[in-house]
Design a protein around this motif. Structure first.
Motif, PDB file in Angstrom:
ATOM      1  N   MET A   1     -11.970  17.932 -19.004  1.00  0.00           N
ATOM      2  CA  MET A   1     -11.637  16.155 -18.501  1.00  0.00           C
ATOM      3  C   MET A   1     -11.971  15.766 -19.655  1.00  0.00           C
ATOM      4  SD  MET A   1     -13.309  14.832 -15.276  1.00  0.00           S
ATOM      5  CE  MET A   1     -15.372  15.692 -15.941  1.00  0.00           C
ATOM      6  N   GLN A   2     -11.413  14.297 -20.623  1.00  0.00           N
ATOM      7  CA  GLN A   2     -11.704  13.995 -21.985  1.00  0.00           C
ATOM      8  C   GLN A   2     -12.936  12.421 -21.584  1.00  0.00           C
ATOM      9  OE1 GLN A   2      -9.862  15.555 -24.569  1.00  0.00           O
ATOM     10  NE2 GLN A   2      -8.895  16.501 -23.339  1.00  0.00           N
ATOM     11  N   PRO A   3     -13.077  12.487 -22.869  1.00  0.00           N
ATOM     12  CA  PRO A   3     -14.144  11.047 -22.640  1.00  0.00           C
ATOM     13  C   PRO A   3     -14.223   9.996 -22.242  1.00  0.00           C
ATOM     14  CG  PRO A   3     -14.384  12.304 -24.743  1.00  0.00           C
ATOM     15  CD  PRO A   3     -12.805  13.102 -24.228  1.00  0.00           C
ATOM     16  N   GLY A   4     -14.363   9.349 -21.253  1.00  0.00           N
ATOM     17  CA  GLY A   4     -14.303   8.520 -20.582  1.00  0.00           C
ATOM     18  C   GLY A   4     -13.226   8.562 -18.981  1.00  0.00           C
TER      19      GLY A   4
ATOM     20  N   HIS B   1     -12.940  10.175 -15.054  1.00  0.00           N
ATOM     21  CA  HIS B   1     -14.004  11.163 -14.494  1.00  0.00           C
ATOM     22  C   HIS B   1     -13.918  11.790 -13.566  1.00  0.00           C
ATOM     23  CE1 HIS B   1     -11.475   6.897 -12.506  1.00  0.00           C
ATOM     24  NE2 HIS B   1     -12.315   7.244 -11.667  1.00  0.00           N
ATOM     25  N   SER B   2     -13.630  12.164 -12.537  1.00  0.00           N
ATOM     26  CA  SER B   2     -13.913  13.513 -11.324  1.00  0.00           C
ATOM     27  C   SER B   2     -12.831  12.618 -10.464  1.00  0.00           C
ATOM     28  CB  SER B   2     -14.078  14.461 -10.430  1.00  0.00           C
ATOM     29  OG  SER B   2     -15.180  13.834 -10.108  1.00  0.00           O
ATOM     30  N   GLN B   3     -11.980  13.563  -9.631  1.00  0.00           N
ATOM     31  CA  GLN B   3     -10.853  13.028  -8.937  1.00  0.00           C
ATOM     32  C   GLN B   3     -10.875  12.422  -8.054  1.00  0.00           C
ATOM     33  OE1 GLN B   3      -7.595  11.579 -10.083  1.00  0.00           O
ATOM     34  NE2 GLN B   3      -8.420  12.044 -12.291  1.00  0.00           N
ATOM     35  N   ALA B   4     -12.679  13.637  -7.078  1.00  0.00           N
ATOM     36  CA  ALA B   4     -12.297  14.171  -6.305  1.00  0.00           C
ATOM     37  C   ALA B   4     -14.007  14.113  -6.289  1.00  0.00           C
ATOM     38  CB  ALA B   4     -12.122  15.014  -5.361  1.00  0.00           C
ATOM     39  N   PRO B   5     -15.114  13.544  -5.548  1.00  0.00           N
ATOM     40  CA  PRO B   5     -16.820  13.861  -5.567  1.00  0.00           C
ATOM     41  C   PRO B   5     -16.509  15.749  -5.787  1.00  0.00           C
ATOM     42  CG  PRO B   5     -15.547  12.207  -3.597  1.00  0.00           C
ATOM     43  CD  PRO B   5     -14.034  13.123  -4.024  1.00  0.00           C
TER      44      PRO B   5
ATOM     45  N   VAL C   1     -19.522  12.174  -8.208  1.00  0.00           N
ATOM     46  CA  VAL C   1     -18.892  11.593  -9.020  1.00  0.00           C
ATOM     47  C   VAL C   1     -18.957  12.374 -10.345  1.00  0.00           C
ATOM     48  CG1 VAL C   1     -16.921   9.894 -10.520  1.00  0.00           C
ATOM     49  CG2 VAL C   1     -17.612   9.958  -8.090  1.00  0.00           C
ATOM     50  N   ILE C   2     -18.059  13.042 -11.783  1.00  0.00           N
ATOM     51  CA  ILE C   2     -18.855  13.130 -12.747  1.00  0.00           C
ATOM     52  C   ILE C   2     -17.832  12.910 -13.415  1.00  0.00           C
ATOM     53  CG2 ILE C   2     -18.426  15.364 -14.302  1.00  0.00           C
ATOM     54  CD1 ILE C   2     -20.377  16.093 -11.954  1.00  0.00           C
ATOM     55  N   SER C   3     -18.253  12.172 -14.204  1.00  0.00           N
ATOM     56  CA  SER C   3     -17.793  11.404 -15.507  1.00  0.00           C
ATOM     57  C   SER C   3     -18.076  11.926 -17.123  1.00  0.00           C
ATOM     58  CB  SER C   3     -18.536   9.952 -15.482  1.00  0.00           C
ATOM     59  OG  SER C   3     -17.995   8.753 -16.447  1.00  0.00           O
ATOM     60  N   VAL C   4     -17.316  12.162 -17.572  1.00  0.00           N
ATOM     61  CA  VAL C   4     -17.518  12.655 -19.468  1.00  0.00           C
ATOM     62  C   VAL C   4     -18.005  11.294 -19.828  1.00  0.00           C
ATOM     63  CG1 VAL C   4     -16.657  13.974 -20.563  1.00  0.00           C
ATOM     64  CG2 VAL C   4     -16.194  14.317 -18.282  1.00  0.00           C
ATOM     65  N   GLU C   5     -18.579  11.240 -21.348  1.00  0.00           N
ATOM     66  CA  GLU C   5     -19.076  10.218 -22.234  1.00  0.00           C
ATOM     67  C   GLU C   5     -18.838  10.517 -23.133  1.00  0.00           C
ATOM     68  OE1 GLU C   5     -23.106   8.984 -20.883  1.00  0.00           O
ATOM     69  OE2 GLU C   5     -22.672   8.220 -19.515  1.00  0.00           O
ATOM     70  N   ASP C   6     -18.888  11.657 -23.670  1.00  0.00           N
ATOM     71  CA  ASP C   6     -18.081  12.417 -25.098  1.00  0.00           C
ATOM     72  C   ASP C   6     -18.576  13.583 -25.031  1.00  0.00           C
ATOM     73  OD1 ASP C   6     -18.246  11.976 -27.913  1.00  0.00           O
ATOM     74  OD2 ASP C   6     -20.720  11.660 -28.061  1.00  0.00           O
ATOM     75  N   ARG C   7     -17.928  14.284 -25.963  1.00  0.00           N
ATOM     76  CA  ARG C   7     -17.940  15.301 -26.255  1.00  0.00           C
ATOM     77  C   ARG C   7     -19.020  15.938 -27.100  1.00  0.00           C
ATOM     78  NH1 ARG C   7     -16.074  18.664 -22.542  1.00  0.00           N
ATOM     79  NH2 ARG C   7     -14.624  18.337 -20.966  1.00  0.00           N
ATOM     80  N   ARG C   8     -19.534  17.086 -27.790  1.00  0.00           N
ATOM     81  CA  ARG C   8     -20.077  17.100 -28.984  1.00  0.00           C
ATOM     82  C   ARG C   8     -20.041  18.855 -29.297  1.00  0.00           C
ATOM     83  NH1 ARG C   8     -25.818  15.329 -27.041  1.00  0.00           N
ATOM     84  NH2 ARG C   8     -26.349  16.817 -26.180  1.00  0.00           N
ATOM     85  N   GLU C   9     -20.286  19.604 -30.250  1.00  0.00           N
ATOM     86  CA  GLU C   9     -19.842  20.887 -30.997  1.00  0.00           C
ATOM     87  C   GLU C   9     -21.294  21.366 -30.962  1.00  0.00           C
ATOM     88  OE1 GLU C   9     -17.727  23.412 -30.947  1.00  0.00           O
ATOM     89  OE2 GLU C   9     -16.256  22.078 -29.724  1.00  0.00           O
TER      90      GLU C   9
END
Length: 117
Positions: A1-4, A6-10, A19-27
Protein backbone atom coordinates in the motif's frame (compact mmCIF):
# COMPACT_ATOMS: atom_id res chain seq x y z
CA UNK A 1 0.00 0.00 0.00
CA UNK A 2 1.16 3.51 -0.74
CA UNK A 3 0.81 6.58 1.49
CA UNK A 4 -2.79 7.77 1.57
CA UNK A 5 -4.26 4.30 0.81
CA UNK A 6 -6.28 2.18 3.22
CA UNK A 7 -7.05 -1.52 3.41
CA UNK A 8 -9.80 -2.79 1.11
CA UNK A 9 -11.30 -5.01 3.80
CA UNK A 10 -11.28 -4.72 7.58
CA UNK A 11 -8.55 -6.65 9.36
CA UNK A 12 -9.40 -8.74 12.43
CA UNK A 13 -6.93 -8.88 15.32
CA UNK A 14 -7.21 -10.01 18.92
CA UNK A 15 -8.35 -6.45 19.70
CA UNK A 16 -11.19 -6.36 17.17
CA UNK A 17 -11.70 -5.21 13.57
CA UNK A 18 -9.51 -2.48 12.03
CA UNK A 19 -9.11 -0.51 8.82
CA UNK A 20 -5.43 0.05 8.02
CA UNK A 21 -4.45 3.43 6.59
CA UNK A 22 -0.89 4.21 5.44
CA UNK A 23 0.00 7.79 6.26
CA UNK A 24 3.71 7.82 5.45
CA UNK A 25 6.70 5.58 4.76
CA UNK A 26 10.26 6.07 5.95
CA UNK A 27 13.49 4.16 5.61
CA UNK A 28 15.10 3.05 8.84
CA UNK A 29 18.82 2.43 8.41
CA UNK A 30 20.11 -0.75 10.01
CA UNK A 31 22.14 -0.24 13.19
CA UNK A 32 25.93 -0.31 12.84
CA UNK A 33 27.54 -3.73 13.24
CA UNK A 34 29.53 -2.58 16.27
CA UNK A 35 26.27 -1.84 18.07
CA UNK A 36 24.70 -5.27 17.45
CA UNK A 37 27.85 -7.42 17.55
CA UNK A 38 27.42 -8.41 21.25
CA UNK A 39 23.80 -9.48 20.63
CA UNK A 40 24.82 -11.52 17.60
CA UNK A 41 27.65 -13.16 19.56
CA UNK A 42 25.29 -14.08 22.45
CA UNK A 43 22.74 -15.49 20.00
CA UNK A 44 25.30 -17.61 18.15
CA UNK A 45 26.88 -18.86 21.40
CA UNK A 46 23.49 -19.82 22.81
CA UNK A 47 22.59 -21.57 19.57
CA UNK A 48 25.86 -23.57 19.54
CA UNK A 49 25.43 -24.60 23.18
CA UNK A 50 21.83 -25.68 22.56
CA UNK A 51 22.90 -27.69 19.50
CA UNK A 52 25.62 -29.39 21.57
CA UNK A 53 23.16 -30.20 24.37
CA UNK A 54 20.71 -31.68 21.85
CA UNK A 55 23.52 -33.77 20.34
CA UNK A 56 24.49 -35.10 23.78
CA UNK A 57 20.87 -35.88 24.63
CA UNK A 58 20.54 -37.82 21.40
CA UNK A 59 23.57 -39.95 22.28
CA UNK A 60 22.63 -40.45 25.94
CA UNK A 61 21.47 -43.81 27.19
CA UNK A 62 19.40 -43.67 30.35
CA UNK A 63 18.77 -46.90 32.22
CA UNK A 64 17.35 -47.90 35.57
CA UNK A 65 14.90 -45.02 35.70
CA UNK A 66 11.14 -45.51 35.72
CA UNK A 67 9.48 -43.44 33.04
CA UNK A 68 6.02 -43.27 34.61
CA UNK A 69 4.91 -40.77 37.21
CA UNK A 70 2.61 -43.15 39.05
CA UNK A 71 5.35 -44.11 41.54
CA UNK A 72 6.93 -40.66 41.85
CA UNK A 73 5.05 -39.82 45.06
CA UNK A 74 5.81 -43.19 46.62
CA UNK A 75 9.52 -42.80 45.86
CA UNK A 76 9.58 -39.40 47.56
CA UNK A 77 7.83 -40.83 50.64
CA UNK A 78 10.28 -43.75 50.79
CA UNK A 79 13.27 -41.40 50.75
CA UNK A 80 11.79 -39.35 53.60
CA UNK A 81 11.21 -42.45 55.70
CA UNK A 82 14.79 -43.61 55.24
CA UNK A 83 16.36 -40.29 56.25
CA UNK A 84 16.47 -39.34 59.93
CA UNK A 85 14.12 -36.54 60.91
CA UNK A 86 16.68 -34.88 63.15
CA UNK A 87 20.32 -34.73 62.41
CA UNK A 88 22.53 -35.42 65.35
CA UNK A 89 25.87 -33.74 65.03
CA UNK A 90 28.65 -34.72 67.39
CA UNK A 91 29.74 -32.08 69.89
CA UNK A 92 33.06 -30.43 69.30
CA UNK A 93 35.83 -32.27 71.07
CA UNK A 94 37.28 -29.00 72.36
CA UNK A 95 33.95 -27.79 73.78
CA UNK A 96 32.66 -29.40 76.97
CA UNK A 97 29.05 -30.59 76.84
CA UNK A 98 27.99 -28.24 79.61
CA UNK A 99 29.12 -25.25 77.53
CA UNK A 100 26.86 -26.17 74.62
CA UNK A 101 23.81 -26.58 76.88
CA UNK A 102 24.37 -23.43 78.96
CA UNK A 103 22.35 -20.27 78.32
CA UNK A 104 24.25 -17.29 76.88
CA UNK A 105 26.26 -15.36 79.39
CA UNK A 106 24.85 -12.06 80.63
CA UNK A 107 26.67 -9.09 79.16
CA UNK A 108 26.68 -5.45 80.12
CA UNK A 109 24.56 -4.75 77.05
CA UNK A 110 21.93 -7.33 78.08
CA UNK A 111 21.86 -6.01 81.65
CA UNK A 112 21.39 -2.42 80.47
CA UNK A 113 18.42 -3.34 78.26
CA UNK A 114 16.80 -5.61 80.83
CA UNK A 115 13.89 -4.04 82.73
CA UNK A 116 14.47 -3.55 86.39
CA UNK A 117 12.22 -5.36 88.84
Amino acid sequence: MQPGEHSQAPVQTQFGWHVISVEDRREVPPPPFEQVAPQIQRFLTTQRVQDYINELRGKAEISGVETGTENAGADAEDSREESPETSETPADEDTPESATDAPPAETAENEASAPEA
